[in-house]
Design a protein around this motif. Structure first.
Motif, mmCIF file in Angstrom:
data_model
loop_
_atom_site.group_PDB
_atom_site.id
_atom_site.type_symbol
_atom_site.label_atom_id
_atom_site.label_comp_id
_atom_site.label_asym_id
_atom_site.label_seq_id
_atom_site.Cartn_x
_atom_site.Cartn_y
_atom_site.Cartn_z
ATOM 1 N N GLU A 414 39.366 63.306 74.112
ATOM 2 C CA GLU A 414 39.332 62.560 72.853
ATOM 3 C C GLU A 414 38.726 63.408 71.740
ATOM 4 O O GLU A 414 39.174 63.371 70.596
ATOM 5 C CB GLU A 414 38.527 61.272 73.020
ATOM 6 N N MET A 415 37.693 64.171 72.059
ATOM 7 C CA MET A 415 37.060 65.022 71.059
ATOM 8 C C MET A 415 38.030 66.086 70.558
ATOM 9 O O MET A 415 38.126 66.342 69.348
ATOM 10 C CB MET A 415 35.813 65.686 71.643
ATOM 11 N N VAL A 416 38.772 66.696 71.468
ATOM 12 C CA VAL A 416 39.737 67.730 71.083
ATOM 13 C C VAL A 416 40.827 67.134 70.191
ATOM 14 O O VAL A 416 41.206 67.719 69.167
ATOM 15 C CB VAL A 416 40.355 68.383 72.337
ATOM 16 N N ARG A 417 41.321 65.947 70.559
ATOM 17 C CA ARG A 417 42.364 65.315 69.742
ATOM 18 C C ARG A 417 41.843 64.986 68.346
ATOM 19 O O ARG A 417 42.571 65.147 67.351
ATOM 20 C CB ARG A 417 42.873 64.043 70.419
ATOM 21 N N ALA A 418 40.585 64.522 68.258
ATOM 22 C CA ALA A 418 40.014 64.207 66.948
ATOM 23 C C ALA A 418 39.932 65.440 66.068
ATOM 24 O O ALA A 418 40.187 65.374 64.854
ATOM 25 C CB ALA A 418 38.624 63.585 67.125
ATOM 26 N N MET A 419 39.595 66.579 66.650
ATOM 27 C CA MET A 419 39.511 67.813 65.875
ATOM 28 C C MET A 419 40.880 68.218 65.339
ATOM 29 O O MET A 419 41.006 68.660 64.194
ATOM 30 C CB MET A 419 38.924 68.923 66.751
ATOM 31 N N VAL A 420 41.920 68.027 66.160
ATOM 32 C CA VAL A 420 43.279 68.355 65.709
ATOM 33 C C VAL A 420 43.706 67.425 64.583
ATOM 34 O O VAL A 420 44.277 67.857 63.568
ATOM 35 C CB VAL A 420 44.269 68.270 66.892
ATOM 36 N N ASN A 421 43.415 66.118 64.718
ATOM 37 C CA ASN A 421 43.776 65.170 63.664
ATOM 38 C C ASN A 421 43.031 65.453 62.372
ATOM 39 O O ASN A 421 43.577 65.284 61.276
ATOM 40 C CB ASN A 421 43.483 63.743 64.133
ATOM 41 N N GLN A 422 41.799 65.866 62.501
ATOM 42 C CA GLN A 422 41.045 66.207 61.298
ATOM 43 C C GLN A 422 41.669 67.404 60.589
ATOM 44 O O GLN A 422 41.779 67.428 59.360
ATOM 45 C CB GLN A 422 39.589 66.504 61.651
ATOM 46 N N TYR A 423 42.102 68.388 61.360
ATOM 47 C CA TYR A 423 42.769 69.555 60.770
ATOM 48 C C TYR A 423 44.061 69.133 60.066
ATOM 49 O O TYR A 423 44.339 69.566 58.935
ATOM 50 C CB TYR A 423 43.071 70.583 61.851
ATOM 51 N N LEU A 424 44.856 68.269 60.719
ATOM 52 C CA LEU A 424 46.099 67.807 60.100
ATOM 53 C C LEU A 424 45.807 66.992 58.837
ATOM 54 O O LEU A 424 46.542 67.075 57.848
ATOM 55 C CB LEU A 424 46.894 66.965 61.106
ATOM 56 N N GLY A 425 44.734 66.197 58.880
ATOM 57 C CA GLY A 425 44.372 65.416 57.706
ATOM 58 C C GLY A 425 44.039 66.286 56.512
ATOM 59 O O GLY A 425 44.329 65.927 55.363
ATOM 60 N N ARG A 426 43.444 67.440 56.781
ATOM 61 C CA ARG A 426 43.114 68.350 55.683
ATOM 62 C C ARG A 426 44.371 68.852 54.984
ATOM 63 O O ARG A 426 44.331 69.195 53.798
ATOM 64 C CB ARG A 426 42.295 69.525 56.211
ATOM 65 N N GLN A 427 45.487 68.891 55.708
ATOM 66 C CA GLN A 427 46.743 69.312 55.083
ATOM 67 C C GLN A 427 47.219 68.296 54.042
ATOM 68 O O GLN A 427 48.006 68.630 53.155
ATOM 69 C CB GLN A 427 47.840 69.504 56.152
ATOM 70 N N LEU A 428 46.739 67.045 54.178
ATOM 71 C CA LEU A 428 47.073 66.003 53.200
ATOM 72 C C LEU A 428 45.973 65.830 52.160
ATOM 73 O O LEU A 428 46.023 64.897 51.354
ATOM 74 C CB LEU A 428 47.311 64.669 53.917
ATOM 75 N N GLY A 429 44.983 66.702 52.190
ATOM 76 C CA GLY A 429 43.888 66.611 51.239
ATOM 77 C C GLY A 429 42.777 65.672 51.659
ATOM 78 O O GLY A 429 41.932 65.304 50.836
ATOM 79 N N LEU A 430 42.754 65.280 52.939
ATOM 80 C CA LEU A 430 41.725 64.361 53.428
ATOM 81 C C LEU A 430 40.569 65.181 53.993
ATOM 82 O O LEU A 430 40.534 65.516 55.173
ATOM 83 C CB LEU A 430 42.310 63.442 54.514
ATOM 84 N N ARG A 431 39.626 65.496 53.149
ATOM 85 C CA ARG A 431 38.497 66.341 53.538
ATOM 86 C C ARG A 431 37.259 65.452 53.683
ATOM 87 O O ARG A 431 36.680 65.024 52.698
ATOM 88 C CB ARG A 431 38.271 67.441 52.500
ATOM 89 N N ASN A 432 36.877 65.206 54.926
ATOM 90 C CA ASN A 432 35.845 64.206 55.174
ATOM 91 C C ASN A 432 34.798 64.676 56.181
ATOM 92 O O ASN A 432 34.165 63.871 56.852
ATOM 93 C CB ASN A 432 36.496 62.924 55.712
ATOM 94 N N LEU A 433 34.635 65.990 56.307
ATOM 95 C CA LEU A 433 33.739 66.509 57.330
ATOM 96 C C LEU A 433 32.304 66.037 57.116
ATOM 97 O O LEU A 433 31.570 65.809 58.083
ATOM 98 C CB LEU A 433 33.798 68.042 57.337
ATOM 99 N N ARG A 434 31.893 65.868 55.871
ATOM 100 C CA ARG A 434 30.515 65.508 55.606
ATOM 101 C C ARG A 434 30.139 64.150 56.198
ATOM 102 O O ARG A 434 29.160 64.030 56.925
ATOM 103 C CB ARG A 434 30.279 65.506 54.087
ATOM 104 N N ILE A 435 30.912 63.124 55.886
ATOM 105 C CA ILE A 435 30.568 61.794 56.367
ATOM 106 C C ILE A 435 30.793 61.682 57.876
ATOM 107 O O ILE A 435 30.031 61.018 58.591
ATOM 108 C CB ILE A 435 31.367 60.711 55.614
ATOM 109 N N GLU A 436 31.828 62.334 58.393
ATOM 110 C CA GLU A 436 32.082 62.279 59.828
ATOM 111 C C GLU A 436 30.972 62.984 60.599
ATOM 112 O O GLU A 436 30.535 62.510 61.656
ATOM 113 C CB GLU A 436 33.449 62.892 60.132
ATOM 114 N N SER A 437 30.495 64.099 60.091
ATOM 115 C CA SER A 437 29.383 64.805 60.732
ATOM 116 C C SER A 437 28.109 63.965 60.684
ATOM 117 O O SER A 437 27.339 63.916 61.654
ATOM 118 C CB SER A 437 29.146 66.156 60.054
ATOM 119 N N ALA A 438 27.881 63.284 59.558
ATOM 120 C CA ALA A 438 26.692 62.442 59.430
ATOM 121 C C ALA A 438 26.712 61.296 60.430
ATOM 122 O O ALA A 438 25.697 60.976 61.066
ATOM 123 C CB ALA A 438 26.591 61.901 58.005
ATOM 124 N N MET A 439 27.869 60.677 60.612
ATOM 125 C CA MET A 439 27.969 59.575 61.563
ATOM 126 C C MET A 439 27.861 60.059 63.009
ATOM 127 O O MET A 439 27.309 59.376 63.869
ATOM 128 C CB MET A 439 29.275 58.812 61.344
#
Length: 511
Positions: A414-439
């Motif tokens: 699940e962790m590996v899949r989340a990292m891949v989805n986060q990378y794909l999201g960045r291609q759409l301009g969804l940059r959310n590492l700060r809040i996700e890291s905080a949580m």
């Protein structure tokens, strides 16, 4: 980070958007309330069934559920997403075509499941003779697909219009009746068939209520060529992504049932079902609220990054809070609610809950991918998890890590899949590492502190399990109270009528 949001909405520019925004807020409340009540009913029934039935019963029904869900996803045409997303979703010809395809699909699913019953029973029976009961359990539960196939098309329309109040009441009524019938039959028969019969009766009640409780329209079997083309064009990637999502979600129980004794897998299945409550809530919000809202807002010209920004904080806060409660309360809960046969589930649950937290990220990004037409990216995420699982399955078997090691494998995937989805999201301009890291930090910190208290503070460790749960729940709630207040306060203000002048005031500023 500023998680000051419900499922907030952009400022209305006209009556239609304002009305849709109001339905989105109301829909969020209905989904959360319905989910909470439904899970409470399911949990109470599960505890009662654990006392009445043998452990293998849960493994058998987990296999049956996985088979039916797999066939359902394997044949998923994306009918509801098509009705939600397509501009013709309210037209009678389009709805009749979608309903006709739904009927055909239900009949095919029922027949296919019945044909698979004996081969699957033979396969799993080689590991545990108890699995031979699948020869009759699968065909019996397969009737639910046939019954669900003739549900009213108003269920599809309600999803498009986000008219979730009636649908939620319908589902709660079905769940309540199902829980009563299931426990009653289990008490009378002490047989796993009680669960199968209850499932069929629940499907029949749901279909009946879909015609009785929802505004009816004339249903007509038809296959409008243009509508069929549009549904299949949109649904081709839905088909692949849901198939891979099913395998990613259920592959553990399907594989583990062939590797470990069914009694152990039954205990694992109970822990897994509890862990999945978190992702079930987020997945329900994604399907019923977030995806329709994204689709409508994109039609209105609102940027995806803006829409995503306004939903991510509340979703992450709620999922982190729930996952933390599962982690710190697992051992005490199973000690309180179940007998000694299920004690090992208290070890499985914290591990699986960490994995489920990462799975919630996939649900968030999945809604954004679907709304922007990138349904193939949802398939990519599922494929990554399957590849990761297959790769780790070899050392799991070679070094005999047992089911505890298997739970670690599932969480890692699940962790590996989340990292891949986060990378794909960045291609759409969804940059959310700060809040996700905080949580994530909040999850680890609160969980670590809770486990430290229950293991190393004698005043807590020596208490009755119910007292320990109360103490741990209070501790976790206290730690999360600042962010929970910032999420919940705007909702309460809105309900009180204090913020109706500015719907956008419920959203958080960009962190």
């Amino acid at each position: 980070m500023d998680p000051q949001a419900s499922i907030p909405l952009p400022e209305s520019t006209g009556p239609d958007r304002a009305a849709f925004s109001a339905r989105a807020r109301a829909g969020t409340g209905w989904v959360v309330a319905g989910f909470g009540i439904g899970q409470a009913l399911r949990l109470a029934a599960n505890i009662a069934l654990a006392a009445l039935l043998f452990e293998e019963a849960f493994a058998l029904m987990a296999i049956v559920a996985a088979v039916m869900q797999g066939l359902s996803m394997f044949s998923d045409l994306g009918l509801q997403p098509s009705v939600v997303q397509n501009c013709r979703g309210d037209e009678p010809d389009f709805l009749n075509t979608a309903w006709t395809l739904q009927v055909i699909r239900g009949a095919v699913l029922c027949l296919t499941a019945a044909l698979l019953a004996w081969p699957l029973a033979t396969l799993y029976g080689a590991n545990d003779p108890m699995a031979l009961e699948l020869r009759w359990l699968i065909p019996l539960v397969a009737l639910t697909a046939l019954i669900d196939g003739v549900q009213s098309s108003r269920m599809l329309s309600a999803a498009r219009q986000m008219q979730l109040g009636t649908v939620t009441r319908l589902e709660l009524l079905v769940q309540m009746c199902n829980a009563i019938v299931m426990v009653g039959l289990a008490w009378l028969t002490r047989s796993v068939y009680a669960l199968a019969i209850a499932a069929v009766l629940a499907a029949g009640l749901r279909t009946f209520l879909s015609y009785w409780m929802l505004p009816n329209r004339a249903h007509r079997l038809m296959l409008d060529p243009a509508s069929v083309r549009e549904i299949f064009s949109f649904g081709k990637w839905i088909f692949l992504s849901t198939l891979l999502s099913f395998l990613a979600l259920q592959i553990d129980r399907l594989v583990f049932a062939g590797l470990f004794p069914l009694a152990e897998v039954g205990v694992y299945s109970i822990a897994a079902s509890l862990a999945l409550m978190v992702s079930a809530l987020i997945g329900t919000l994604q399907t019923k609220v977030i995806f329709p809202w994204y689709a409508r807002m994109l039609d209105e010209g609102v940027g995806l990054d803006e829409a995503f920004r306004r939903t991510r904080a509340p979703v992450l806060v709620v999922s982190t809070y729930m996952a933390t409660l599962l982690i710190v309360g697992a051992t005490s809960f199973f000690e309180l609610a179940y007998d000694h046969r299920y004690a090992q589930a208290g070890v499985f649950l914290p591990i699986l809950a960490v994995g489920v937290w990462f799975g919630c990220l996939e649900n968030m990004y999945g809604a954004a991918f679907l709304a922007t037409g990138h349904s193939r990216w949802v398939a990519v995420g599922g494929a990554v998890k399957l590849f990761c699982f297959a790769s780790l399955l070899v050392p799991l078997m070679v070094w005999d890590w047992g089911l505890t090691g298997a739970a670690v494998v599932v969480a890692t995937c699940e962790m590996v899949r989340a990292m891949v989805n986060q990378y794909l999201g960045r291609q759409l301009g969804l940059r959310n590492l700060r809040i996700e890291s905080a949580m994530l930090f909040m999850l680890l910190l609160a969980s670590g502190l809770g486990l430290l208290v229950v293991e190393h503070v004698p005043l807590v460790a020596e208490q009755h399990p119910s007292i320990r749960l109360l103490i741990l729940g209070s501790l976790v709630t206290l730690l999360f109270s600042p962010v929970l207040v910032r999420v919940g306060l705007p909702i309460l203000r809105y309900r009180a009528g204090k913020s109706d002048a500015d719907p956008a005031s419920l959203s958080a500023p960009h962190p």
